[in-house]
Design a protein around this motif. Structure first.
Motif, PDB file in Angstrom:
ATOM      1  N   GLY A  52      13.074  90.544  33.138  1.00 46.34           N
ATOM      2  CA  GLY A  52      13.016  89.804  34.393  1.00 46.34           C
ATOM      3  C   GLY A  52      13.405  88.343  34.211  1.00 46.34           C
ATOM      4  N   VAL A  53      12.945  87.738  33.115  1.00 47.99           N
ATOM      5  CA  VAL A  53      13.295  86.343  32.828  1.00 47.99           C
ATOM      6  C   VAL A  53      14.798  86.209  32.595  1.00 47.99           C
ATOM      7  N   VAL A  54      15.381  87.175  31.903  1.00 49.35           N
ATOM      8  CA  VAL A  54      16.831  87.155  31.663  1.00 49.35           C
ATOM      9  C   VAL A  54      17.588  87.192  32.987  1.00 49.35           C
ATOM     10  N   LEU A  55      17.139  88.042  33.910  1.00 52.28           N
ATOM     11  CA  LEU A  55      17.795  88.131  35.216  1.00 52.28           C
ATOM     12  C   LEU A  55      17.692  86.817  35.982  1.00 52.28           C
ATOM     13  N   LEU A  56      16.575  86.117  35.844  1.00 51.49           N
ATOM     14  CA  LEU A  56      16.402  84.833  36.517  1.00 51.49           C
ATOM     15  C   LEU A  56      17.271  83.739  35.898  1.00 51.49           C
ATOM     16  N   TYR A  57      17.542  83.886  34.620  1.00 52.44           N
ATOM     17  CA  TYR A  57      18.190  82.805  33.882  1.00 52.44           C
ATOM     18  C   TYR A  57      19.614  83.149  33.419  1.00 52.44           C
ATOM     19  N   GLN A  58      20.131  84.279  33.836  1.00 48.53           N
ATOM     20  CA  GLN A  58      21.387  84.785  33.291  1.00 48.53           C
ATOM     21  C   GLN A  58      22.599  83.906  33.606  1.00 48.53           C
ATOM     22  N   HIS A  59      22.489  83.026  34.591  1.00 47.97           N
ATOM     23  CA  HIS A  59      23.617  82.166  34.921  1.00 47.97           C
ATOM     24  C   HIS A  59      23.808  81.046  33.902  1.00 47.97           C
ATOM     25  N   GLU A  60      22.842  80.887  32.991  1.00 47.05           N
ATOM     26  CA  GLU A  60      22.925  79.824  31.992  1.00 47.05           C
ATOM     27  C   GLU A  60      23.378  80.394  30.648  1.00 47.05           C
ATOM     28  N   PRO A  61      24.563  80.010  30.164  1.00 48.68           N
ATOM     29  CA  PRO A  61      24.998  80.471  28.837  1.00 48.68           C
ATOM     30  C   PRO A  61      24.202  79.776  27.738  1.00 48.68           C
ATOM     31  N   ILE A  62      23.629  80.565  26.833  1.00 45.44           N
ATOM     32  CA  ILE A  62      22.791  79.991  25.765  1.00 45.44           C
ATOM     33  C   ILE A  62      23.284  80.488  24.415  1.00 45.44           C
ATOM     34  N   ASN A  63      23.632  79.577  23.559  1.00 43.17           N
ATOM     35  CA  ASN A  63      24.052  79.950  22.218  1.00 43.17           C
ATOM     36  C   ASN A  63      23.780  78.808  21.255  1.00 43.17           C
ATOM     37  N   PHE A  64      23.254  79.123  20.078  1.00 40.00           N
ATOM     38  CA  PHE A  64      23.183  78.129  19.013  1.00 40.00           C
ATOM     39  C   PHE A  64      24.578  78.020  18.391  1.00 40.00           C
ATOM     40  N   MET A  93      22.973  89.333  27.427  1.00 41.56           N
ATOM     41  CA  MET A  93      22.505  90.228  26.356  1.00 41.56           C
ATOM     42  C   MET A  93      21.906  89.434  25.197  1.00 41.56           C
ATOM     43  N   ILE A  94      22.599  88.351  24.774  1.00 41.79           N
ATOM     44  CA  ILE A  94      22.103  87.568  23.650  1.00 41.79           C
ATOM     45  C   ILE A  94      20.796  86.872  24.000  1.00 41.79           C
ATOM     46  N   LEU A  95      20.659  86.442  25.246  1.00 36.57           N
ATOM     47  CA  LEU A  95      19.402  85.826  25.673  1.00 36.57           C
ATOM     48  C   LEU A  95      18.251  86.812  25.521  1.00 36.57           C
ATOM     49  N   PHE A  96      18.472  88.050  25.933  1.00 36.64           N
ATOM     50  CA  PHE A  96      17.426  89.070  25.801  1.00 36.64           C
ATOM     51  C   PHE A  96      17.118  89.341  24.330  1.00 36.64           C
ATOM     52  N   ILE A  97      18.147  89.377  23.488  1.00 39.20           N
ATOM     53  CA  ILE A  97      17.947  89.616  22.050  1.00 39.20           C
ATOM     54  C   ILE A  97      17.080  88.511  21.448  1.00 39.20           C
ATOM     55  N   LYS A  98      17.340  87.259  21.834  1.00 38.37           N
ATOM     56  CA  LYS A  98      16.556  86.145  21.317  1.00 38.37           C
ATOM     57  C   LYS A  98      15.100  86.231  21.775  1.00 38.37           C
ATOM     58  N   LEU A  99      14.910  86.569  23.051  1.00 40.19           N
ATOM     59  CA  LEU A  99      13.543  86.688  23.569  1.00 40.19           C
ATOM     60  C   LEU A  99      12.815  87.863  22.931  1.00 40.19           C
ATOM     61  N   LEU A 100      13.535  88.948  22.678  1.00 38.26           N
ATOM     62  CA  LEU A 100      12.926  90.101  22.002  1.00 38.26           C
ATOM     63  C   LEU A 100      12.533  89.729  20.586  1.00 38.26           C
ATOM     64  N   LEU A 101      13.381  88.955  19.918  1.00 40.52           N
ATOM     65  CA  LEU A 101      13.067  88.486  18.564  1.00 40.52           C
ATOM     66  C   LEU A 101      11.812  87.621  18.585  1.00 40.52           C
ATOM     67  N   ALA A 102      11.701  86.734  19.564  1.00 39.83           N
ATOM     68  CA  ALA A 102      10.509  85.892  19.694  1.00 39.83           C
ATOM     69  C   ALA A 102       9.266  86.747  19.918  1.00 39.83           C
ATOM     70  N   HIS A 103       9.416  87.802  20.719  1.00 36.99           N
ATOM     71  CA  HIS A 103       8.289  88.697  20.986  1.00 36.99           C
ATOM     72  C   HIS A 103       7.853  89.426  19.718  1.00 36.99           C
ATOM     73  N   LEU A 104       8.815  89.920  18.945  1.00 33.09           N
ATOM     74  CA  LEU A 104       8.492  90.634  17.711  1.00 33.09           C
ATOM     75  C   LEU A 104       7.791  89.711  16.716  1.00 33.09           C
ATOM     76  N   LEU A 105       8.267  88.478  16.628  1.00 32.86           N
ATOM     77  CA  LEU A 105       7.631  87.510  15.732  1.00 32.86           C
ATOM     78  C   LEU A 105       6.202  87.193  16.174  1.00 32.86           C
ATOM     79  N   GLY A 106       6.021  86.952  17.465  1.00 33.92           N
ATOM     80  CA  GLY A 106       4.719  86.554  17.977  1.00 33.92           C
ATOM     81  C   GLY A 106       3.701  87.667  18.043  1.00 33.92           C
TER      82      GLY A 106
END
Length: 238
Positions: free
Chosen positions: A101-113, A1-14
């Motif tokens: 789709g990218v989140v589903l491909l990468y969901q096995h990797e925990p990502i957090n700052f 979920m957090i990965l998708f939130i970060k990517l959505l934030l990047a999309h909104l910024l860009g």
């Protein structure tokens, strides 16, 4: 979920915050020959990579950038003046689906700052969404109506004042939702109605009244729904 939130934030910024109108106009005119199209694509890739903050994610950020460019190219070549609203909606849905789709491909990797918790990412994305992106969404959706009074040369309102008022009211509503002061939303809506009453009465234009009501209700509705979603996500993390 957090990965998708970060990517959505990047999309909104860009796509909204850091994309000037001059870029958009140049892309619509020159299409694939526009240098700003490729700067826009690069920006999305860089933002995705930076916000996720993992070296392993760089290939996925590249994938996001390439797919974003392809989607934009399709929209630029096929949209017409009468279909810009439809293509805008399709374009945004396609971008979000790519992110999922990218989140589903990468969901096995925990990502957090380490220096930001999950609540931060949810909150900042919600706040950002109800600013310029929501203004563009509402403007695009109601663009099928053009009240005559809106085109009058005697309009003495401040430049882009309506846009900033909409952003501020949504931020207020968002804060009221998160702090549990739902009654304040009714007060804000009543206050705006009072200030708007004189303008609408003077205009004596039913179309203008309906146009303003639709825009206002969409603005408040989007802020309320966004606030409730963010509140629910924050509660899940407690």
């Amino acid at each position: 979920m957090i990965l998708f939130i970060k990517l959505l934030l990047a999309h909104l910024l860009g796509d909204f915050i850091w994309q000037p109108n001059s870029w958009v106009k140049d892309k619509e005119t020159k299409k694939h020959k526009s240098i700003y199209l490729y700067l826009h694509i690069l920006l999305h890739g860089v933002l995705a990579a930076i916000l996720v903050g993992a070296i392993q994610f760089i290939p996925y950020a590249l994938l996001i950038a390439v797919m974003h460019g392809l989607i934009d190219l399709i929209k630029l070549h096929f949209q017409k003046k009468k279909t810009k609203r439809t293509w805008f909606i399709v374009d945004q849905i396609a971008h979000v689906l790519i992110l999922m789709g990218v989140v589903l491909l990468y969901q096995h990797e925990p990502i957090n700052f380490q220096w930001f918790n999950n609540q931060f990412w949810i909150l900042i994305t919600g706040v950002l969404f109800i600013t310029k992106p929501t203004s563009i969404f509402i403007k695009t959706i109601i663009s099928i109506w053009h009240p005559e009074s809106q085109n009058s040369n005697n309009d003495n309102s401040l430049t882009k004042a309506g846009n900033y008022i909409g952003i501020l009211e949504r931020l207020f509503v968002f804060c009221f939702i998160l702090t549990g002061h739902f009654e304040a939303i009714g007060f804000l809506l009543a206050a705006k109605s009072i200030f708007r009453f004189g303008d609408l009465k003077e205009a004596k234009d039913r179309k203008l009244t309906e146009y303003v009501m639709i825009g206002t209700l969409m603005s408040f509705g989007t802020a309320i729904v966004t606030g409730l979603i963010v509140q629910a996500l924050l509660l899940q993390l407690l």
